[in-house]
Design a protein around this motif. Structure first.
Motif, mmCIF file in Angstrom:
data_model
loop_
_atom_site.group_PDB
_atom_site.id
_atom_site.type_symbol
_atom_site.label_atom_id
_atom_site.label_comp_id
_atom_site.label_asym_id
_atom_site.label_seq_id
_atom_site.Cartn_x
_atom_site.Cartn_y
_atom_site.Cartn_z
ATOM 1 N N ALA A 158 -30.705 12.266 28.408
ATOM 2 C CA ALA A 158 -30.359 11.870 29.769
ATOM 3 C C ALA A 158 -30.487 13.089 30.670
ATOM 4 N N ASP A 159 -30.851 12.860 31.912
ATOM 5 C CA ASP A 159 -31.042 13.972 32.848
ATOM 6 C C ASP A 159 -29.788 14.836 32.956
ATOM 7 N N SER A 160 -28.645 14.201 32.854
ATOM 8 C CA SER A 160 -27.384 14.911 33.060
ATOM 9 C C SER A 160 -27.071 15.919 31.954
ATOM 10 N N VAL A 161 -27.767 15.820 30.806
ATOM 11 C CA VAL A 161 -27.456 16.716 29.698
ATOM 12 C C VAL A 161 -28.633 17.605 29.296
ATOM 13 N N LYS A 162 -29.774 17.411 29.933
ATOM 14 C CA LYS A 162 -30.952 18.216 29.590
ATOM 15 C C LYS A 162 -30.657 19.701 29.763
ATOM 16 N N GLY A 163 -31.071 20.470 28.781
ATOM 17 C CA GLY A 163 -30.855 21.905 28.815
ATOM 18 C C GLY A 163 -29.505 22.337 28.285
ATOM 19 N N ARG A 164 -28.605 21.386 28.070
ATOM 20 C CA ARG A 164 -27.265 21.709 27.567
ATOM 21 C C ARG A 164 -27.004 21.106 26.185
ATOM 22 N N PHE A 165 -27.534 19.923 25.935
ATOM 23 C CA PHE A 165 -27.311 19.229 24.670
ATOM 24 C C PHE A 165 -28.594 19.275 23.828
#
Length: 120
Positions: free
Chosen positions: A61-68
């Motif tokens: 999901a866009d909201s977690v890209k780069g973090r998850f």
């Protein structure tokens, strides 16, 4: 039937990390996509991340890209979700899922859910 058992949720401060695990047992089909949904209070359940059997295709999901980061170990029938740089908006119940098409909500089995709470 497929059974999914999740672990790794908990309380963490903003900026911290958690790792979720989901072990599948029973009549598993290793060709299925595995992934994680989450549901926050008064919000709809949303697909957070998914990975195909080969691990070659991953969705975020866009909201977690780069973090998850999602990964799977087919030898152990286990999928992982490494969550870094957590923010308060990540607070939700996280559900493991397996099925032929999680993006289309075609789910064969759900886990029981594990609470993730991020304090700001």
């Amino acid at each position: 039937q497929v059974q999914l058992v999740e672990s790794g949720g908990g309380l963490v401060q903003a900026g911290g990390s958690l790792r979720l695990s989901c072990a599948a047992s029973g009549r598993t089909d290793s060709t299925y996509t595995m992934g994680w949904f989450r549901q926050a209070p008064e919000k709809e359940r949303e697909l957070v991340a998914a990975v195909t059997w080969s691990g070659g295709v991953k969705y975020y999901a866009d909201s977690v890209k780069g973090r998850f980061t999602i990964s799977r170990d087919n030898a152990k029938n286990t999928v992982y979700l490494q969550m870094n740089s957590l923010i308060a908006e990540d607070t939700a119940v996280y559900y493991c899922a397996v099925g032929p098409s999680l993006a289309s909500s075609v789910v064969t089995a759900w886990g029981q859910g594990t609470q993730v709470t991020v304090s700001s």
